[in-house]
Design an enzyme around this catalytic site. Structure first.
Site, mmCIF file in Angstrom:
data_model
loop_
_atom_site.group_PDB
_atom_site.id
_atom_site.type_symbol
_atom_site.label_atom_id
_atom_site.label_comp_id
_atom_site.label_asym_id
_atom_site.label_seq_id
_atom_site.Cartn_x
_atom_site.Cartn_y
_atom_site.Cartn_z
ATOM 1 N N THR A 214 -0.589 0.480 20.285
ATOM 2 C CA THR A 214 -0.015 1.473 19.569
ATOM 3 C C THR A 214 1.250 1.797 20.146
ATOM 4 O O THR A 214 0.247 2.430 21.229
ATOM 5 C CB THR A 214 -0.887 2.537 18.104
ATOM 6 O OG1 THR A 214 -0.512 3.154 17.416
ATOM 7 C CG2 THR A 214 -2.182 3.076 19.916
ATOM 8 N N ARG B 106 0.669 -1.371 0.275
ATOM 9 C CA ARG B 106 -0.163 0.085 -0.057
ATOM 10 C C ARG B 106 1.287 1.325 0.278
ATOM 11 O O ARG B 106 0.354 1.888 -0.975
ATOM 12 C CB ARG B 106 -1.152 0.136 1.554
ATOM 13 C CG ARG B 106 -1.475 -1.268 1.462
ATOM 14 C CD ARG B 106 -3.053 -1.138 -0.191
ATOM 15 N NE ARG B 106 -3.418 -0.164 0.082
ATOM 16 C CZ ARG B 106 -3.985 0.689 -1.519
ATOM 17 N NH1 ARG B 106 -3.645 -0.145 -2.151
ATOM 18 N NH2 ARG B 106 -4.376 1.511 -1.150
ATOM 19 N N ILE B 107 1.856 1.033 1.113
ATOM 20 C CA ILE B 107 2.745 2.432 0.656
ATOM 21 C C ILE B 107 3.417 2.669 -0.356
ATOM 22 O O ILE B 107 4.165 3.795 -0.617
ATOM 23 C CB ILE B 107 3.058 2.740 2.511
ATOM 24 C CG1 ILE B 107 2.426 2.449 3.729
ATOM 25 C CG2 ILE B 107 5.011 3.716 2.938
ATOM 26 C CD1 ILE B 107 1.344 3.760 3.555
ATOM 27 N N CYS C 92 2.388 6.401 11.068
ATOM 28 C CA CYS C 92 0.822 7.441 10.019
ATOM 29 C C CYS C 92 0.105 8.031 11.259
ATOM 30 O O CYS C 92 -0.440 9.328 11.398
ATOM 31 C CB CYS C 92 0.111 6.444 9.443
ATOM 32 S SG CYS C 92 -0.774 5.676 10.439
ATOM 33 N N ASN D 107 -4.845 7.795 6.115
ATOM 34 C CA ASN D 107 -3.319 6.732 6.643
ATOM 35 C C ASN D 107 -2.887 6.551 5.825
ATOM 36 O O ASN D 107 -1.500 5.737 5.604
ATOM 37 C CB ASN D 107 -4.042 5.823 7.932
ATOM 38 C CG ASN D 107 -4.762 5.600 6.779
ATOM 39 O OD1 ASN D 107 -5.931 5.108 7.148
ATOM 40 N ND2 ASN D 107 -4.692 3.412 6.479
#
Length: 335
Positions: free
Chosen positions: A210, A12-13, A151, A315
């Site tokens: 997180t 994705r990134i 992100c 994100n």
């Protein structure tokens, strides 16, 4: 002279960093490496995107190359970064976006393979972390491997910086309501480190840990030990939102806090921190290049020193844009 880059990990990134980089005239993407993606499949994955839509230009594969709008990009399929021919390909900077080589030891393999510098697109346990708009001015050219943080840290840190600089933060808790990511499961499956994380992503709200809030203490040392947080994974494909609840050192009205954020969004944090007074929802931020968009209508104040602030972020796309911004900053500082 163009900044010559290679991308390791075409997920994705990695793919969105490529999209963003193609729009910057000072950057030339030379090569992509992913052991699981051949050139023809790379072309397909880049061309079609379920979240951000079809790429508007021309995308094909030719031999070992991915060809985008006539520009050839070498595609390698090495598992070990030390074997990727970055040096021979003329790559100076590597974007490490596999999510695997997040520590200095692993990322060093890119340097061994001929790259000059590495930017990790994930939090790192031992590489220095930088957040554009917050502490990128602390970067020094002797640093060869750095992290762009997460992100969520990129969303939280600019907001926390403005609030702390203006009113002072005594302590705070953060919750990110976060869209699905690739580590989650389509149906219930094994996830030994995080049992809840193994549950069906599309049908559950999943509490998760997180390190994003604690990481803010690494990029804003004054806030070290003052923030912590958690994540709620929800069944949306992209766009997340940070809920930051803080005790302030200096009393303020909600209007004063909002005005300070608005002022920063129009000044030193322009392009990084956004501001909206509209009645928005998550899909309104799909494709947003901001790190963080403060939602003036969504926050609440209980007392002049106790307030909840809400800020949105894409994100995927917002974060990928910051990766490229950090790359440009590093290249300029290293020139």
């Amino acid at each position: 002279m163009a900044i010559k880059i290679g991308i390791n990990g075409f997920g994705r990134i990695g793919r969105l960093v490529l999209r963003v980089a193609l729009g910057r005239k000072d950057i030339e993407v030379v090569a992509v490496n992913d052991p699981f993606i051949a050139p023809d499949y790379a072309a397909y994955m880049f061309k079609y995107d379920s979240t951000h839509g079809r790429y508007k230009g021309e995308v094909t594969a030719s031999g070992d190359d991915l060809v985008i709008d006539g520009h050839k990009i070498k595609v390698f399929q090495e598992r070990d970064p030390a074997n990727i021919p970055w040096g021979k390909s003329g790559v100076d900077y590597v974007i490490e976006s596999t999510g695997v080589f997040t520590k200095l030891e692993g990322a060093q393999k890119h340097i061994d393979a001929g790259a000059k510098k590495v930017i990790i697109t994930a939090p790192s346990a031992d590489a220095p972390m930088f957040v554009v708009g917050v502490n990128e001015d602390k970067y020094t050219p002797d640093l060869k491997i750095i992290s762009n943080a997460s992100c969520t840290t990129n969303c939280l840190a600019p907001l926390a910086k403005v609030v702390n600089d203006t009113f002072g933060i005594e302590e705070g808790l953060m919750t990110t309501v976060h869209s699905i990511t690739a580590t989650q499961k389509t149906v219930d499956g094994p996830s030994h480190k995080d049992w809840r994380g193994g549950r069906t992503a599309s049908g559950n709200i999943i509490p998760s840990s997180t390190g994003a809030a604690k990481a803010v203490g690494k990029v804003i040392p004054e806030l070290n030990g003052k923030l912590t947080g958690m994540s709620l994974r929800v069944p949306t494909t992209d766009v997340s939102v940070v809920d930051l609840t803080v005790r302030l050192k200096k009393a303020a009205s909600y209007e004063e806090i909002a005005q300070a954020i608005k002022k920063a969004s129009e000044g030193p944090l322009k392009g990084v921190l956004g501001y909206t007074e509209d009645a928005v929802v998550s899909t309104d931020f799909l494709g947003s290049s901001y790190s963080s968009i403060f939602d003036e209508k969504a926050g609440i104040l209980l007392s002049p020193t106790f307030v909840k602030l809400i800020s949105w972020y894409d994100n995927e796309y917002g974060y990928s844009t910051r990766v490229v911004d950090l790359l440009e900053h590093v290249a300029k500082a290293s020139a």
